[in-house]
Design an enzyme around this catalytic site. Structure first.
Site, PDB file in Angstrom:
ATOM      1  CD  GLU A  97      -1.350  -0.284   3.627  1.00 15.75           C
ATOM      2  OE1 GLU A  97      -1.919  -1.377   3.768  1.00 15.75           O
ATOM      3  OE2 GLU A  97      -1.583   0.690   4.339  1.00 15.75           O
ATOM      4  CB  CYS A 110       3.321   7.549   2.669  1.00 16.42           C
ATOM      5  SG  CYS A 110       3.805   6.276   3.854  1.00 16.42           S
ATOM      6  CB  CYS A 117       7.725  -5.001   8.436  1.00 18.76           C
ATOM      7  SG  CYS A 117       9.108  -4.206   9.292  1.00 18.76           S
ATOM      8  CB  CYS A 121       6.872  -2.292  15.921  1.00 17.61           C
ATOM      9  SG  CYS A 121       8.533  -1.773  15.462  1.00 17.61           S
ATOM     10  CB  CYS A 124       3.630  -2.010  13.357  1.00 18.65           C
ATOM     11  SG  CYS A 124       3.743  -1.738  11.590  1.00 18.65           S
ATOM     12  CB  SER A 196      10.381   6.458   8.796  1.00 20.15           C
ATOM     13  OG  SER A 196      10.028   6.100  10.111  1.00 20.15           O
ATOM     14  CG  LEU A 220      12.833   7.392  20.911  1.00 12.53           C
ATOM     15  CD1 LEU A 220      14.114   6.591  20.812  1.00 12.53           C
ATOM     16  CD2 LEU A 220      13.148   8.839  21.320  1.00 12.53           C
ATOM     17  CG  HIS A 221       7.515   4.316  18.566  1.00  7.79           C
ATOM     18  ND1 HIS A 221       6.908   5.444  18.062  1.00  7.79           N
ATOM     19  CD2 HIS A 221       7.739   3.520  17.494  1.00  7.79           C
ATOM     20  CE1 HIS A 221       6.772   5.331  16.756  1.00  7.79           C
ATOM     21  NE2 HIS A 221       7.272   4.176  16.376  1.00  7.79           N
ATOM     22  CB  CYS A 338       0.404   2.010  10.411  1.00  7.75           C
ATOM     23  SG  CYS A 338       0.702   3.649  10.997  1.00  7.75           S
TER      24      CYS A 338
HETATM   25  N1  SAH Z   1      10.039   0.561   9.629  1.00  9.44           N
HETATM   26  C1  SAH Z   1      10.117   1.987   9.576  1.00  9.44           C
HETATM   27  C2  SAH Z   1       9.137   2.642   8.647  1.00  9.44           C
HETATM   28  C3  SAH Z   1       7.741   2.138   8.581  1.00  9.44           C
HETATM   29  S1  SAH Z   1       6.635   2.487   9.875  1.00  9.44           S
HETATM   30  C4  SAH Z   1      10.024   2.554  10.971  1.00  9.44           C
HETATM   31  O1  SAH Z   1       9.867   1.790  11.921  1.00  9.44           O
HETATM   32  O2  SAH Z   1      10.161   3.755  11.131  1.00  9.44           O
HETATM   33  C5  SAH Z   1       6.341   4.228   9.816  1.00  9.44           C
HETATM   34  C6  SAH Z   1       5.990   4.810  11.174  1.00  9.44           C
HETATM   35  O3  SAH Z   1       4.670   4.417  11.573  1.00  9.44           O
HETATM   36  C7  SAH Z   1       6.921   4.338  12.259  1.00  9.44           C
HETATM   37  O4  SAH Z   1       7.234   5.403  13.132  1.00  9.44           O
HETATM   38  C8  SAH Z   1       6.064   3.308  12.963  1.00  9.44           C
HETATM   39  O5  SAH Z   1       6.533   3.052  14.241  1.00  9.44           O
HETATM   40  C9  SAH Z   1       4.726   3.976  12.907  1.00  9.44           C
HETATM   41  N2  SAH Z   1       3.588   3.092  13.191  1.00  9.44           N
HETATM   42  C10 SAH Z   1       3.416   1.814  12.849  1.00  9.44           C
HETATM   43  N3  SAH Z   1       2.247   1.348  13.286  1.00  9.44           N
HETATM   44  C11 SAH Z   1       1.650   2.364  13.925  1.00  9.44           C
HETATM   45  C12 SAH Z   1       0.399   2.511  14.598  1.00  9.44           C
HETATM   46  N4  SAH Z   1      -0.457   1.502  14.711  1.00  9.44           N
HETATM   47  N5  SAH Z   1       0.123   3.725  15.101  1.00  9.44           N
HETATM   48  C13 SAH Z   1       0.987   4.763  15.004  1.00  9.44           C
HETATM   49  N6  SAH Z   1       2.168   4.682  14.376  1.00  9.44           N
HETATM   50  C14 SAH Z   1       2.507   3.489  13.865  1.00  9.44           C
END
Ligand code: SAH
Length: 348
Positions: A97, A110, A117, A121, A124, A196, A220-221, A338
């Protein structure tokens, strides 16, 4: 994940590689420039469009070098803000997507860098079934090309923030950046490209050495290792200290400030103590923090904080001299967040 680079894939070839190929076919070198322009400026999807090439050459190319693009299988346009979410099929029927976001400063796309992936995480949707494969440079380019053709307007910005970990597909990513910024192609400014990453420290250091003018965004999160490990498996491989060190190295090498993404999860990483730790971590870095109220994904069970709590978190950061904004939500009515569209497609 294996890096994917099929040297038959003409749309992933640089100009120099195309010149080599065309000479080996017994053609004149300038033909390479013509083909490159058809592919990357005119955004041609098939050889028939290349009207300044002989029919014979077009047929030879079509037989030897099939063009790999993306095929639109769904298109959802937000009634609220014009954001368009695309579901594209690849030549092997894998599905990815991409999103078009319309801002006052221009159109931003985007793109995905992998099918799925591997980073795992917890919040995600893209990672639920792991990484199926990495995308080729041409598949990354084709997402931008297809969207530019669909909307009929120039794309000025690209964010590599869709499904996949771009630094886990490093060679293809670099080639994509070189080609999308090439003056013989769409000629998008490096400064208008954001990559990212979840924080693959050695790759951040390698990328720093390329001295590109792109923006690096770090997911970072969490403000400390313990919380980060619970959300992001990559944190078990690299500590926040190592990550910050790599970010400083990136800034020193490129002169480009790193930005940070922080998905706010209710009752998890959105407390006062979290904000204070984050301030201590980022103090003096001149960093910008993008706060993203987490998009609830069925598989994760995580919830977004109420808006007033997000605002309180932001204000605490600002008070602690850390620049922070809450990301404006686009396309919430079209599953634009996402990896959600692909998942709902796979689950059907
Ligand atoms: N793998 C890379 C890029 C893809 S994700 C990364 O981790 O940065 C793009 C962004 O969306 C990242 O910051 C990821 O942590 C965030 N993301 C993924 N799922 C999400 C969700 N359910 N809510 C908010 N942000 C999310």
């Amino acid at each position: 994940m294996n890096e994917v680079m099929d040297m038959n894939d003409i749309k992933s070839m640089t100009m120099e590689e195309m010149e080599e190929m065309i000479l080996s076919m017994g053609e004149k070198k300038f033909r390479a420039g013509q083909i490159y322009k058809w592919l990357h400026k005119e955004l041609a999807d098939d050889y028939d469009a290349m009207s300044d090439l002989s029919k014979k050459l077009r047929e030879e190319l079509a037989a030897a070098r099939p063009l790999f693009g993306v095929r639109e299988i769904r298109r959802l346009e937000s009634a609220k803000d014009g954001t368009v979410k695309y579901l594209f099929a690849l030549h092997d029927d894998n599905v990815i997507e991409s999103v078009l976001m319309r801002y006052k400063h221009g159109n931003s796309v985007c793109i995905s860098s992998q099918v799925g992936c591997n980073m795992g995480c917890k919040f995600c949707a893209s990672t639920v079934d792991g990484c199926v494969r990495s995308l080729t440079p041409s598949e990354m380019l084709s997402q931008v090309y297809a969207i530019q053709k669909d909307c009929g307007e120039r794309i000025s910005n690209v964010v590599v923030m869709g499904s996949g970990e771009p630094l886990d597909n490093y060679e293809a990513l670099l080639r994509f950046i070189k080609m999308i910024t090439d003056e013989n192609g769409l000629n998008i400014s490096q400064r208008n490209i954001t990559v990212s990453t979840c924080g693959l420290v050695p790759k951040i250091r390698t990328l720093a050495k390329e001295k590109l003018q792109i923006t690096l965004a770090i997911s970072l999160h969490a403000p400390n290792d313990e919380k980060r490990k619970a959300l992001m498996p990559v944190a078990k491989a690299y500590s926040i200290d190592e990550l910050m060190e790599a970010c400083r190295y990136y800034f020193d090498s490129t002169g480009r400030r790193v930005t940070f993404e922080y998905a706010l999860v209710a009752g998890n990483n959105d407390g006062e103590e979290d904000a204070m730790q984050l301030c201590a971590l980022l103090k003096g870095m001149g960093a910008h923090v993008n706060l993203i109220p987490v998009n609830p994904v069925t598989e994760s069970g995580m919830k977004r904080p109420e808006m007033k709590n997000c605002e309180r978190f932001r204000d605490r950061l600002i008070k602690g001299h850390v620049n922070a904004t809450i990301r404006r939500e686009l396309g919430s009515d079209v599953n634009a967040a996402c990896g959600q569209l692909r998942r709902s497609h796979l689950n059907n």
